[in-house]
Write a protein that holds these residues in place. Structure first.
Motif, PDB file in Angstrom:
ATOM      1  N   LEU A   3      32.043  -4.081 -33.977  1.00  0.00           N
ATOM      2  CA  LEU A   3      30.903  -3.177 -34.127  1.00  0.00           C
ATOM      3  C   LEU A   3      30.012  -3.626 -35.273  1.00  0.00           C
ATOM      4  CD1 LEU A   3      32.956   0.127 -33.883  1.00  0.00           C
ATOM      5  CD2 LEU A   3      31.784  -1.065 -32.023  1.00  0.00           C
ATOM      6  N   GLY A   4      28.726  -3.515 -35.079  1.00  0.00           N
ATOM      7  CA  GLY A   4      27.788  -3.911 -36.120  1.00  0.00           C
ATOM      8  C   GLY A   4      26.615  -2.960 -36.198  1.00  0.00           C
ATOM      9  N   LEU A  33      26.658  -6.114 -21.329  1.00  0.00           N
ATOM     10  CA  LEU A  33      26.729  -7.262 -22.234  1.00  0.00           C
ATOM     11  C   LEU A  33      26.065  -8.492 -21.634  1.00  0.00           C
ATOM     12  CD1 LEU A  33      30.401  -6.894 -23.489  1.00  0.00           C
ATOM     13  CD2 LEU A  33      28.307  -5.969 -24.497  1.00  0.00           C
ATOM     14  N   ALA A  34      25.476  -9.291 -22.519  1.00  0.00           N
ATOM     15  CA  ALA A  34      24.826 -10.535 -22.112  1.00  0.00           C
ATOM     16  C   ALA A  34      25.014 -11.564 -23.214  1.00  0.00           C
ATOM     17  CB  ALA A  34      23.336 -10.299 -21.864  1.00  0.00           C
ATOM     18  N   ARG A  37      20.801 -14.584 -27.308  1.00  0.00           N
ATOM     19  CA  ARG A  37      19.633 -15.465 -27.221  1.00  0.00           C
ATOM     20  C   ARG A  37      19.648 -16.313 -28.478  1.00  0.00           C
ATOM     21  NH1 ARG A  37      16.667 -10.241 -26.323  1.00  0.00           N
ATOM     22  NH2 ARG A  37      16.697  -9.940 -24.089  1.00  0.00           N
ATOM     23  N   GLY A  38      19.913 -17.582 -28.331  1.00  0.00           N
ATOM     24  CA  GLY A  38      20.006 -18.448 -29.511  1.00  0.00           C
ATOM     25  C   GLY A  38      21.316 -18.207 -30.242  1.00  0.00           C
ATOM     26  N   ALA A  39      21.332 -18.508 -31.536  1.00  0.00           N
ATOM     27  CA  ALA A  39      22.548 -18.350 -32.344  1.00  0.00           C
ATOM     28  C   ALA A  39      22.786 -16.876 -32.669  1.00  0.00           C
ATOM     29  CB  ALA A  39      22.427 -19.147 -33.638  1.00  0.00           C
ATOM     30  N   HIS A  40      24.024 -16.450 -32.527  1.00  0.00           N
ATOM     31  CA  HIS A  40      24.409 -15.085 -32.893  1.00  0.00           C
ATOM     32  C   HIS A  40      24.550 -15.014 -34.411  1.00  0.00           C
ATOM     33  CE1 HIS A  40      26.834 -11.462 -33.289  1.00  0.00           C
ATOM     34  NE2 HIS A  40      26.477 -11.155 -32.049  1.00  0.00           N
ATOM     35  N   PRO A  41      24.184 -13.888 -35.044  1.00  0.00           N
ATOM     36  CA  PRO A  41      24.305 -13.778 -36.500  1.00  0.00           C
ATOM     37  C   PRO A  41      25.727 -13.966 -37.035  1.00  0.00           C
ATOM     38  CG  PRO A  41      23.042 -11.927 -35.601  1.00  0.00           C
ATOM     39  CD  PRO A  41      23.578 -12.714 -34.436  1.00  0.00           C
ATOM     40  N   TRP A  42      26.744 -13.795 -36.190  1.00  0.00           N
ATOM     41  CA  TRP A  42      28.124 -13.918 -36.639  1.00  0.00           C
ATOM     42  C   TRP A  42      28.774 -15.237 -36.218  1.00  0.00           C
ATOM     43  CZ3 TRP A  42      29.833  -8.379 -34.873  1.00  0.00           C
ATOM     44  CH2 TRP A  42      29.218  -7.425 -35.698  1.00  0.00           C
ATOM     45  N   VAL A  62      28.191 -11.622 -28.179  1.00  0.00           N
ATOM     46  CA  VAL A  62      27.206 -11.253 -27.158  1.00  0.00           C
ATOM     47  C   VAL A  62      25.922 -10.792 -27.843  1.00  0.00           C
ATOM     48  CG1 VAL A  62      28.970 -10.623 -25.461  1.00  0.00           C
ATOM     49  CG2 VAL A  62      28.069  -8.882 -27.016  1.00  0.00           C
ATOM     50  N   ARG A  63      24.893 -10.578 -27.041  1.00  0.00           N
ATOM     51  CA  ARG A  63      23.619 -10.094 -27.571  1.00  0.00           C
ATOM     52  C   ARG A  63      23.856  -8.735 -28.251  1.00  0.00           C
ATOM     53  NH1 ARG A  63      19.628  -9.705 -23.025  1.00  0.00           N
ATOM     54  NH2 ARG A  63      20.205 -11.882 -22.883  1.00  0.00           N
TER      55      ARG A  63
END
Length: 110
Positions: A3-4, A33-34, A37-42, A62-63
């Motif tokens: 969770l974020g 869920l998808a 887009r690009g690099a995930h922050p984590w 995931v997004r």
């Protein structure tokens, strides 16, 4: 499920994880869920499998644009993350991520 919440600077902060999802909830979540887009922050982060364990989770990032209604114990660690797993209730497709109170600002959705 990890969770974020976004903080005031626009960074996605890890705030905790959920209990194990039931099949029904897992299927409902999966429908929303998808891939990111690009690099995930984590990307590159590791997540503990539990409080006080050295074992890490295999996470599929995931997004980060799904809002979920949860029930959570109020106990937090020194970084403000929930110490106990959150219990997921339902996807809130009617709520945009921008409507969720920012990490560190508390608050609830109406």
């Amino acid at each position: 499920m990890l969770l974020g919440r976004y903080d005031p600077a626009g960074r996605l902060q890890y705030v905790g994880r959920s209990t194990t999802l039931s099949r029904e909830v897992g299927r409902a979540v999966a429908d929303h869920l998808a891939p990111p887009r690009g690099a995930h922050p984590w990307t590159g982060w590791t997540f503990s499998a539990g409080w006080g364990t050295q074992r890490t989770l295999d996470a599929v990032l995931v997004r980060p644009d799904v809002v979920m209604e949860i029930d959570v114990d109020v106990a937090r660690d020194s970084a403000g993350r929930w110490r106990h797993p959150a219990r997921p209730h339902r996807i809130r497709a009617d709520v945009d991520v921008q409507e969720v109170p920012l990490f560190g600002e508390g608050g609830t959705l109406s």
